[in-house]
Design a protein around this motif. Structure first.
Motif, PDB file in Angstrom:
ATOM      1  N   ASP A  33     -33.516 -42.157  -1.689  1.00 32.66           N
ATOM      2  CA  ASP A  33     -34.108 -43.116  -2.634  1.00 32.66           C
ATOM      3  C   ASP A  33     -35.193 -42.313  -3.452  1.00 32.66           C
ATOM      4  OD1 ASP A  33     -32.498 -45.026  -1.784  1.00 32.66           O
ATOM      5  OD2 ASP A  33     -33.919 -46.329  -1.038  1.00 32.66           O
ATOM      6  N   THR A  34     -35.759 -41.489  -2.833  1.00 38.23           N
ATOM      7  CA  THR A  34     -36.848 -40.437  -3.542  1.00 38.23           C
ATOM      8  C   THR A  34     -35.723 -39.200  -3.875  1.00 38.23           C
ATOM      9  OG1 THR A  34     -38.689 -41.098  -2.291  1.00 38.23           O
ATOM     10  CG2 THR A  34     -38.618 -38.844  -3.245  1.00 38.23           C
ATOM     11  N   THR A  35     -35.647 -39.128  -5.074  1.00 33.03           N
ATOM     12  CA  THR A  35     -34.547 -38.276  -5.507  1.00 33.03           C
ATOM     13  C   THR A  35     -35.097 -36.671  -5.221  1.00 33.03           C
ATOM     14  OG1 THR A  35     -35.313 -37.912  -7.665  1.00 33.03           O
ATOM     15  CG2 THR A  35     -33.773 -39.574  -7.428  1.00 33.03           C
ATOM     16  N   TYR A  36     -34.266 -35.723  -5.186  1.00 34.17           N
ATOM     17  CA  TYR A  36     -34.803 -34.406  -4.963  1.00 34.17           C
ATOM     18  C   TYR A  36     -35.508 -33.896  -6.098  1.00 34.17           C
ATOM     19  CZ  TYR A  36     -32.023 -34.740  -0.821  1.00 34.17           C
ATOM     20  OH  TYR A  36     -31.625 -35.132   0.292  1.00 34.17           O
ATOM     21  N   ALA A  37     -35.283 -34.381  -7.305  1.00 33.50           N
ATOM     22  CA  ALA A  37     -35.940 -33.939  -8.410  1.00 33.50           C
ATOM     23  C   ALA A  37     -37.436 -34.701  -8.471  1.00 33.50           C
ATOM     24  CB  ALA A  37     -35.490 -34.621  -9.754  1.00 33.50           C
ATOM     25  N   GLU A  38     -37.355 -35.746  -8.030  1.00 31.84           N
ATOM     26  CA  GLU A  38     -38.714 -36.529  -7.904  1.00 31.84           C
ATOM     27  C   GLU A  38     -39.565 -35.720  -6.722  1.00 31.84           C
ATOM     28  OE1 GLU A  38     -37.580 -41.016  -8.838  1.00 31.84           O
ATOM     29  OE2 GLU A  38     -37.635 -40.349  -6.845  1.00 31.84           O
ATOM     30  N   ALA A  39     -38.832 -35.354  -5.581  1.00 36.82           N
ATOM     31  CA  ALA A  39     -39.648 -34.742  -4.734  1.00 36.82           C
ATOM     32  C   ALA A  39     -40.205 -33.214  -5.147  1.00 36.82           C
ATOM     33  CB  ALA A  39     -38.359 -34.410  -3.532  1.00 36.82           C
ATOM     34  N   GLN A  40     -39.326 -32.751  -6.017  1.00 37.67           N
ATOM     35  CA  GLN A  40     -39.746 -31.207  -6.556  1.00 37.67           C
ATOM     36  C   GLN A  40     -40.974 -31.386  -7.398  1.00 37.67           C
ATOM     37  OE1 GLN A  40     -36.584 -28.901  -7.436  1.00 37.67           O
ATOM     38  NE2 GLN A  40     -37.722 -27.405  -8.600  1.00 37.67           N
ATOM     39  N   SER A  41     -40.969 -32.591  -8.369  1.00 39.12           N
ATOM     40  CA  SER A  41     -41.965 -32.949  -9.246  1.00 39.12           C
ATOM     41  C   SER A  41     -43.335 -32.941  -8.361  1.00 39.12           C
ATOM     42  CB  SER A  41     -41.773 -33.763 -10.307  1.00 39.12           C
ATOM     43  OG  SER A  41     -42.020 -35.166 -10.028  1.00 39.12           O
ATOM     44  N   ALA A  42     -43.274 -33.898  -7.177  1.00 40.10           N
ATOM     45  CA  ALA A  42     -44.399 -34.148  -6.573  1.00 40.10           C
ATOM     46  C   ALA A  42     -44.890 -33.070  -5.496  1.00 40.10           C
ATOM     47  CB  ALA A  42     -44.140 -35.449  -5.870  1.00 40.10           C
ATOM     48  N   PHE A  43     -44.056 -32.494  -4.707  1.00 42.68           N
ATOM     49  CA  PHE A  43     -44.061 -31.420  -3.755  1.00 42.68           C
ATOM     50  C   PHE A  43     -43.705 -30.129  -4.043  1.00 42.68           C
ATOM     51  CE2 PHE A  43     -44.253 -36.031  -2.047  1.00 42.68           C
ATOM     52  CZ  PHE A  43     -45.375 -35.847  -1.114  1.00 42.68           C
ATOM     53  N   GLY A  44     -43.059 -29.727  -4.993  1.00 43.81           N
ATOM     54  CA  GLY A  44     -42.730 -28.434  -5.478  1.00 43.81           C
ATOM     55  C   GLY A  44     -41.154 -28.205  -4.712  1.00 43.81           C
ATOM     56  N   ARG A  45     -40.776 -27.203  -5.066  1.00 42.52           N
ATOM     57  CA  ARG A  45     -39.485 -26.746  -4.933  1.00 42.52           C
ATOM     58  C   ARG A  45     -39.272 -26.702  -3.193  1.00 42.52           C
ATOM     59  NH1 ARG A  45     -35.566 -23.156  -4.324  1.00 42.52           N
ATOM     60  NH2 ARG A  45     -33.841 -23.489  -5.288  1.00 42.52           N
ATOM     61  N   GLU A  46     -40.214 -26.014  -2.481  1.00 41.89           N
ATOM     62  CA  GLU A  46     -40.396 -25.727  -1.043  1.00 41.89           C
ATOM     63  C   GLU A  46     -40.342 -27.348  -0.599  1.00 41.89           C
ATOM     64  OE1 GLU A  46     -40.024 -23.999   2.412  1.00 41.89           O
ATOM     65  OE2 GLU A  46     -39.523 -23.331   0.188  1.00 41.89           O
ATOM     66  N   GLY A  47     -41.087 -28.120  -0.934  1.00 38.94           N
ATOM     67  CA  GLY A  47     -41.390 -29.582  -0.493  1.00 38.94           C
ATOM     68  C   GLY A  47     -39.846 -30.386  -0.455  1.00 38.94           C
ATOM     69  N   ALA A  48     -39.355 -30.071  -1.740  1.00 41.73           N
ATOM     70  CA  ALA A  48     -37.957 -30.765  -1.900  1.00 41.73           C
ATOM     71  C   ALA A  48     -36.955 -30.110  -1.022  1.00 41.73           C
ATOM     72  CB  ALA A  48     -37.599 -30.669  -3.412  1.00 41.73           C
ATOM     73  N   LYS A  49     -36.928 -29.093  -0.925  1.00 39.93           N
ATOM     74  CA  LYS A  49     -36.221 -28.371   0.068  1.00 39.93           C
ATOM     75  C   LYS A  49     -36.053 -28.798   1.344  1.00 39.93           C
ATOM     76  CE  LYS A  49     -33.040 -24.910   0.983  1.00 39.93           C
ATOM     77  NZ  LYS A  49     -32.424 -25.678   2.231  1.00 39.93           N
ATOM     78  N   LEU A  50     -37.563 -28.853   2.070  1.00 40.14           N
ATOM     79  CA  LEU A  50     -37.934 -29.335   3.494  1.00 40.14           C
ATOM     80  C   LEU A  50     -37.169 -31.021   3.308  1.00 40.14           C
ATOM     81  CD1 LEU A  50     -41.408 -28.155   3.947  1.00 40.14           C
ATOM     82  CD2 LEU A  50     -39.106 -27.679   5.519  1.00 40.14           C
ATOM     83  N   PHE A  51     -37.452 -31.744   2.303  1.00 40.15           N
ATOM     84  CA  PHE A  51     -36.925 -33.138   2.213  1.00 40.15           C
ATOM     85  C   PHE A  51     -35.435 -33.191   2.595  1.00 40.15           C
ATOM     86  CE2 PHE A  51     -36.365 -37.217  -0.117  1.00 40.15           C
ATOM     87  CZ  PHE A  51     -36.653 -37.914   0.873  1.00 40.15           C
ATOM     88  N   ALA A  52     -34.885 -32.329   1.971  1.00 41.93           N
ATOM     89  CA  ALA A  52     -33.410 -32.279   1.929  1.00 41.93           C
ATOM     90  C   ALA A  52     -32.851 -31.775   3.160  1.00 41.93           C
ATOM     91  CB  ALA A  52     -32.771 -31.389   0.836  1.00 41.93           C
ATOM     92  N   ASP A  53     -33.663 -30.814   3.727  1.00 36.15           N
ATOM     93  CA  ASP A  53     -33.165 -30.367   5.213  1.00 36.15           C
ATOM     94  C   ASP A  53     -33.200 -31.668   6.147  1.00 36.15           C
ATOM     95  OD1 ASP A  53     -32.624 -27.869   4.046  1.00 36.15           O
ATOM     96  OD2 ASP A  53     -34.579 -26.844   4.966  1.00 36.15           O
ATOM     97  N   ALA A  54     -34.587 -32.223   6.082  1.00 35.91           N
ATOM     98  CA  ALA A  54     -34.701 -33.475   7.105  1.00 35.91           C
ATOM     99  C   ALA A  54     -33.524 -34.458   7.031  1.00 35.91           C
ATOM    100  CB  ALA A  54     -36.206 -33.968   6.710  1.00 35.91           C
TER     101      ALA A  54
END
Ligand code: FES
Length: 511
Positions: free
Chosen positions: A88-109
């Motif tokens: 629901d939190t898209t990876y684009a949103e995740a990247q804008s809030a937590f950076g690429r590394e944060g978005a990648k970790l979210f996707a891994d999780a």
């Protein structure tokens, strides 16, 4: 509506989800020696609690799971059971809030949570209707096309699969769509039963119908109290969504309800996929076969708990389904609760002496599972790459603050406005049988439910969590708190935390 032969497990509302039928409600009365100190006490037997318990027990820890009702009573029994690689939190949103590394970790999780479900199904041979399906997301107007582009780009950026596709397997006019391979679905309560069985076979202890009211720490030992009983443990996990009490989660997670219908069709136009639109709030579709009968499972119309009329949400959802499908019968309708984190990422980890996991948004199956793994790793003294990014004590790096204020303003409104009688008063006589309402009598507010026999069940409407005034949910026949999502039954018994104390009963005759 579908009729059930017993057994049927219970859940936190009057409406039945299709997952409950045929599930034997577990009733465990673990005898524990009063002085015994467990390695870990896990509060809550949903997907998070039982997955964590199984991992820890298997790793050699002596665990006790304490559940206020029966396993799956909360959101695991009411989920629409989509297993996705996107969130629901898209990876684009995740990247804008937590950076690429944060978005990648979210996707891994998200992906690791998905993989853990599959691994458990294989290892413990859990028959739970698990099936891989394609997933589709579609856009209906130019604005949504832009959103879809961002969603897809965000997925590709974190290394996930996402391809444009002209057709979608639902009869809704659309302008663009993407397809994702290898999404999945399952029967969540059958899966939970499989986890429970494996956990008990591994020697784990489970106690049902026991509500933990408080946890305190004395001499480095946690004392979890339930009435007269005290359970001792070295570590405690709250797997109850938000932990009880007024905590930072009261201000960082907003409770939402989602509405779901299980629909029989006149034709065989059931989609063989998981499908999502981009409306706000969005709709989701899939098919599940229950007792040899296919059902189109359609959900959406989400809103903050206690803030909208559930009857209208169901009516709108049904109207929406009928617009596109030849509906023979609505076999099931139910609603369920989830928590939206203020900055988009779940809160998983250690805070104020306890381990907890919440803020899964609508992705509780994967995030509940990966939470269990993260918490188990932390308790076992292992490193987790997710510890920092999902830390419950994190300070949000950018953005999101306005959303934080909005949620808090909402809370503040109910603290003040409701308590000083902004809502119109009403009288008990005008209440229809089978309905409830907060009414004002002699200057005092009471939460009154008139049952089918005309008897009034009257309660103090002040939520026992932090004092907001509860609202009637006529569909689930519950009292829902608009502030942090606590829910109570018609006699005031807690159905959903963060409240741990029942509402006070009032003798209606005296008012
Ligand atoms: Fe917090 Fe009711 S849930 S005041």
């Amino acid at each position: 509506m579908a009729k059930h032969s017993t057994p049927i497990s219970s859940r936190d509302g009057a409406l039945k989800s299709p997952w409950q039928a045929g599930i034997n409600p577990a009733h465990h009365t673990e005898k524990h020696a009063p002085g015994k100190v467990y390695d870990v006490v896990i509060i809550g037997a949903g997907i998070t609690g039982l997955t964590a318990a199984l991992l820890l027990q298997k790793a050699g820890k002596e665990c006790l799971v304490v559940e206020a009702e029966t396993p799956g009573f909360g959101t695991t029994g009411g989920t629409s059971a989509h297993i996705n690689t996107f969130a629901d939190t898209t990876y684009a949103e995740a990247q804008s809030a937590f950076g690429r590394e944060g978005a990648k970790l979210f996707a891994d999780a998200v992906n690791e949570g998905f993989a853990l479900i599959k691994e458990n199904i294989n290892t413990y041979k859990i028959a739970c209707d698990f099936e891989f399906k394609k997933g589709y997301v579609y856009a209906e107007d130019p604005e949504q096309v832009k959103q879809l582009d961002e969603l897809c780009k965000g997925m590709l950026d974190v290394g996930l699969d996402c391809n444009y596709n002209e057709d979608i397997p639902v009869p809704v006019p659309h302008q663009a769509a993407v397809v994702m391979e290898k999404q999945a679905q399952f029967q969540p309560l059958k899966y939970l039963q499989g986890l429970e069985k494996a956990y008990l076979q591994a020697g784990g202890a489970l106690l049902t119908h026991t509500r933990i009211e408080s946890v305190k720490i004395e001499n480095k030992i946690h004392l979890a109290k339930a009435g007269e009983q005290t359970f001792k443990a070295v570590k405690v996990i709250y797997a109850t969504h938000v932990p009880p009490g007024i905590t930072i989660f009261s201000f960082r997670c907003a409770p939402y309800r989602s509405y779901v219908l299980g629909v029989k069709l006149k034709d065989d136009n059931y989609p063989d996929a998981l499908i999502y639109d981009l409306q706000e709030p969005y709709h989701y579709f899939r098919t599940h076969t229950i007792d040899n009968q296919k059902y189109l499972i359609v959900g959406g119309n989400d809103h903050k708990t206690g803030h909208d009329d559930p009857e209208k949400q169901f009516a709108d959802l049904e109207k929406y389904v009928r617009k596109y499908y030849k509906v023979a019968e609505v076999g099931y309708k139910w609603s369920s609760q989830y928590y939206i984190p203020v900055d988009g990422f779940p809160y998983i980890g250690h805070i104020d002496g306890i381990y907890c996991a919440t803020g899964f948004n609508g992705n509780g199956m994967m995030l509940g599972s990966i939470s269990a793994k993260i918490l188990a790793d932390l308790i076992l003294g292992k490193k987790s790459k997710y510890e920092k990014v999902f830390s419950p004590g994190r300070i949000k790096p950018v953005d999101g603050f306005s959303e934080f204020i909005k949620e808090n303003a909402d809370v503040a409104y109910h603290f003040v406005a409701d308590r000083f009688g902004i809502h119109k008063s009403d009288s008990l006589k005008r209440l229809q049988p089978g309905t409830g309402k907060v009414v004002e009598i002699d200057g005092e507010k009471i939460a009154a439910y008139k049952d089918e026999t005309g008897e009034i069940h009257a309660l103090n409407p002040v939520c026992t969590h932090a004092g907001c005034i509860i609202n009637w949910n006529g569909q689930e026949k519950s009292w829902d708190c608009p502030c942090h999502g606590a829910r109570f039954d018609i006699d005031g018994k807690v159905l959903t935390g963060p409240a741990t104390k029942d509402l006070l009963k009032i003798n209606a005759d005296e008012n």
